[in-house]
Design an enzyme around this catalytic site. Structure first.
Site, PDB file in Angstrom:
ATOM      1  N   PHE A 136      69.225  39.118 -25.898  1.00 18.27           N
ATOM      2  CA  PHE A 136      70.277  40.033 -26.340  1.00 18.27           C
ATOM      3  C   PHE A 136      70.505  41.085 -25.270  1.00 18.27           C
ATOM      4  O   PHE A 136      69.575  41.739 -24.822  1.00 18.27           O
ATOM      5  CB  PHE A 136      69.905  40.710 -27.664  1.00 18.27           C
ATOM      6  CG  PHE A 136      71.020  41.567 -28.193  1.00 18.27           C
ATOM      7  CD1 PHE A 136      72.110  40.991 -28.826  1.00 18.27           C
ATOM      8  CD2 PHE A 136      70.998  42.949 -28.025  1.00 18.27           C
ATOM      9  CE1 PHE A 136      73.163  41.776 -29.287  1.00 18.27           C
ATOM     10  CE2 PHE A 136      72.049  43.737 -28.484  1.00 18.27           C
ATOM     11  CZ  PHE A 136      73.129  43.149 -29.114  1.00 18.27           C
ATOM     12  N   ASP A 221      66.367  43.685 -18.308  1.00 19.65           N
ATOM     13  CA  ASP A 221      66.967  44.465 -19.382  1.00 19.65           C
ATOM     14  C   ASP A 221      65.835  45.116 -20.152  1.00 19.65           C
ATOM     15  O   ASP A 221      65.169  44.484 -20.963  1.00 19.65           O
ATOM     16  CB  ASP A 221      67.806  43.545 -20.276  1.00 19.65           C
ATOM     17  CG  ASP A 221      68.423  44.298 -21.456  1.00 19.65           C
ATOM     18  OD1 ASP A 221      68.015  45.456 -21.708  1.00 19.65           O
ATOM     19  OD2 ASP A 221      69.291  43.725 -22.130  1.00 19.65           O
ATOM     20  N   LYS A 250      68.687  52.910 -25.348  1.00 19.66           N
ATOM     21  CA  LYS A 250      67.936  53.159 -26.582  1.00 19.66           C
ATOM     22  C   LYS A 250      67.058  54.428 -26.507  1.00 19.66           C
ATOM     23  O   LYS A 250      67.584  55.511 -26.610  1.00 19.66           O
ATOM     24  CB  LYS A 250      67.122  51.920 -26.969  1.00 19.66           C
ATOM     25  CG  LYS A 250      68.018  50.765 -27.464  1.00 19.66           C
ATOM     26  CD  LYS A 250      67.323  49.817 -28.419  1.00 19.66           C
ATOM     27  CE  LYS A 250      68.328  48.959 -29.161  1.00 19.66           C
ATOM     28  NZ  LYS A 250      68.606  47.664 -28.536  1.00 19.66           N
TER      29      LYS A 250
HETATM   30  C1  LIG Z   1      69.932  47.107 -28.088  1.00 21.58           C
HETATM   31  C2  LIG Z   1      69.913  46.303 -26.857  1.00 21.58           C
HETATM   32  C3  LIG Z   1      71.043  46.229 -26.017  1.00 21.58           C
HETATM   33  C4  LIG Z   1      72.367  46.857 -26.374  1.00 21.58           C
HETATM   34  O1  LIG Z   1      72.312  48.248 -26.377  1.00 21.58           O
HETATM   35  P1  LIG Z   1      73.540  49.072 -27.021  1.00 21.58           P
HETATM   36  O2  LIG Z   1      73.154  50.498 -26.786  1.00 21.58           O
HETATM   37  O3  LIG Z   1      73.620  48.683 -28.452  1.00 21.58           O
HETATM   38  O4  LIG Z   1      74.761  48.686 -26.274  1.00 21.58           O
HETATM   39  C5  LIG Z   1      70.932  45.525 -24.839  1.00 21.58           C
HETATM   40  N1  LIG Z   1      69.788  44.912 -24.499  1.00 21.58           N
HETATM   41  C6  LIG Z   1      68.686  44.953 -25.279  1.00 21.58           C
HETATM   42  C7  LIG Z   1      67.445  44.274 -24.836  1.00 21.58           C
HETATM   43  C8  LIG Z   1      68.717  45.640 -26.496  1.00 21.58           C
HETATM   44  O5  LIG Z   1      67.640  45.649 -27.289  1.00 21.58           O
END
Ligand SMILES: *Cc1c(COP(=O)(O)O)cnc(C)c1O
Length: 401
Positions: A136, A221, A250
């Protein structure tokens, strides 16, 4: 005006299905709803509230900056952004920072930078992006396409091209796809939304080696794993692998929206003046709060505390499992933990979440088979114990239902 859950259905776009509970106040790891019912927070706003709710240092940073200067745009720079960028580069492999407002935006910047880097250096053929199934990376159209769940990217028409997906923790599957046309490999060092699945040590080493061999950038990420969540400031620091680009969001703002992309000077130079941007990115309010959060998280006490609390969680969850036999595995790292439901309870993670809420505990799921915990990194031992007692009641209720 009376605000009720029904109002959501009246006035909000129906892309979410929020709980019936409407919280109105939070303090540390406790939250209270409109009726005054108390919750212990093991969810942390999906791994965001790294210092709980309304931490005094963050409130102070926000209110101090809030009475000085809120916004300028990137036509001018500002002190909090430069201080935060300095602290992030001092604490990591990175030499340069780009600020955004969310994880998806930080990843969008990372992917666009990788494409520029590859095309500038090697030519128009080098555009392939490889990520992993169940990964994700956000909800912009580029990042959702790179993410490994087609269900999230289908139905919006033609997708950004030259994006493929390998199997996570399966080096042979990556080896089959990667070539000199690969521009970047994007990976979560521990898949969050995909079910709390850590990358194997050898797999991660192998990914780095394959990227080097094919001159592809390795993008970590760390939107969910970053800012102390796994016991290091960033998870890469516990993996003997250094990425070329790292994204953070986050927990970075402790609840105030901010995202960041970190990289080296040599790569960063390909985002020349005018190639990318954001109106709010690096705004003084967000950066002042994030700086205060990083100051507290990036200390030996806080980071060591995360690993101690991890042990309390694992011991507590194991004890519950000994009694009720609901999990086949507790996995994850630090305070990003997943209790994986066994055969008997497969597909029922949401029942555990709902039962937890009834008993005054906020928890998360990561797919239909995993109950996820991502509490404050400074949650007290007593709150962990009390929260686990509530979770045990929830488990007992699901088991006896
Ligand atoms: C939550 C998340 C995102 C997206 O972040 P947003 O602030 O909702 O755009 C991207 N990568 C990972 C691994 C995440 O957990």
């Amino acid at each position: 005006m009376q605000v009720t859950r029904e109002l959501f259905d009246d006035v909000m776009v129906p892309n979410y299905a929020p709980s019936k509970v409407i919280p109105v106040k939070g303090e540390g790891s406790r939250v209270w709803d409109q009726e005054g019912k108390e919750f212990i927070d093991f969810a942390g706003g999906i791994a965001v509230n790294c210092l709980g709710h309304c931490h005094p240092a963050l409130v102070q940073a926000l209110t101090e900056q809030g009475s000085k200067l809120w916004h300028l745009s990137n036509v001018m720079t500002n002190e909090p952004a430069l201080r935060l960028a300095k602290k992030l580069t001092d604490a990591t492999f990175a030499e340069k920072v780009y600020f955004a407002n969310s994880g998806g935006e930080a990843n969008e910047a990372a992917l666009k930078l990788a494409r520029r880097w590859a095309i500038d250096n090697y030519g128009d053929h080098k555009t392939q992006i490889i990520s992993f199934k169940k990964s994700f990376h956000g909800r912009t159209f580029f990042t959702v396409t790179v993410g490994g769940q087609a269900a999230y990217s289908d139905g919006f028409g033609p997708k950004p091209g030259d994006v493929v997906h390998a199997e996570f923790n399966d080096l042979a599957s990556l080896e089959k796809l990667i070539s000199d046309n690969t521009c970047a490999v994007m990976i979560e060092p521990l898949q969050g939304e995909g079910g709390i699945v850590p990358a194997d040590h050898d797999f991660m080493q192998g990914v780095r080696t394959l990227c080097d061999k094919h001159k592809a950038l390795l993008i970590f990420d760390e939107v969910q794993t970053g800012i102390g969540r796994t016991g290091n400031l960033y998870a890469y620091q516990g993996l003997d692998v250094i990425p070329d680009i790292l994204t953070s969001a986050k927990a970075l703002g402790g609840g105030f929206p901010i995202g960041a992309m970190l990289t080296t000077t040599d790569i960063a130079k390909h985002l020349k003046v005018g190639t990318h941007g954001s109106t709010y990115g690096g705004n003084p309010l967000a950066c002042a709060v994030a700086e205060a959060a990083v100051d507290i998280i990036n200390t030996p006490e806080t980071l060591k505390g995360v690993l101690e609390k991890e042990q309390l969680f694992i011991a507590g969850l194991d004890a519950i499992n000994d009694k009720y036999q609901v999990f086949c595995e507790i996995r994850g790292k630090g305070l990003l933990l997943g209790a994986v439901l066994n055969q008997t309870y497969q597909g029922r993670s949401r029942e555990f979440l709902n039962a937890s809420a009834e008993h005054g505990l906020m928890s998360l799921v990561a797919g239909i088979d995993v109950v996820r915990f991502a509490p404050s990194l400074i949650i007290s031992e007593q709150e962990i114990k009390q929260g686990l007692q509530r979770f045990e009641k929830a488990v007992a209720q699901v088991v006896s239902a």
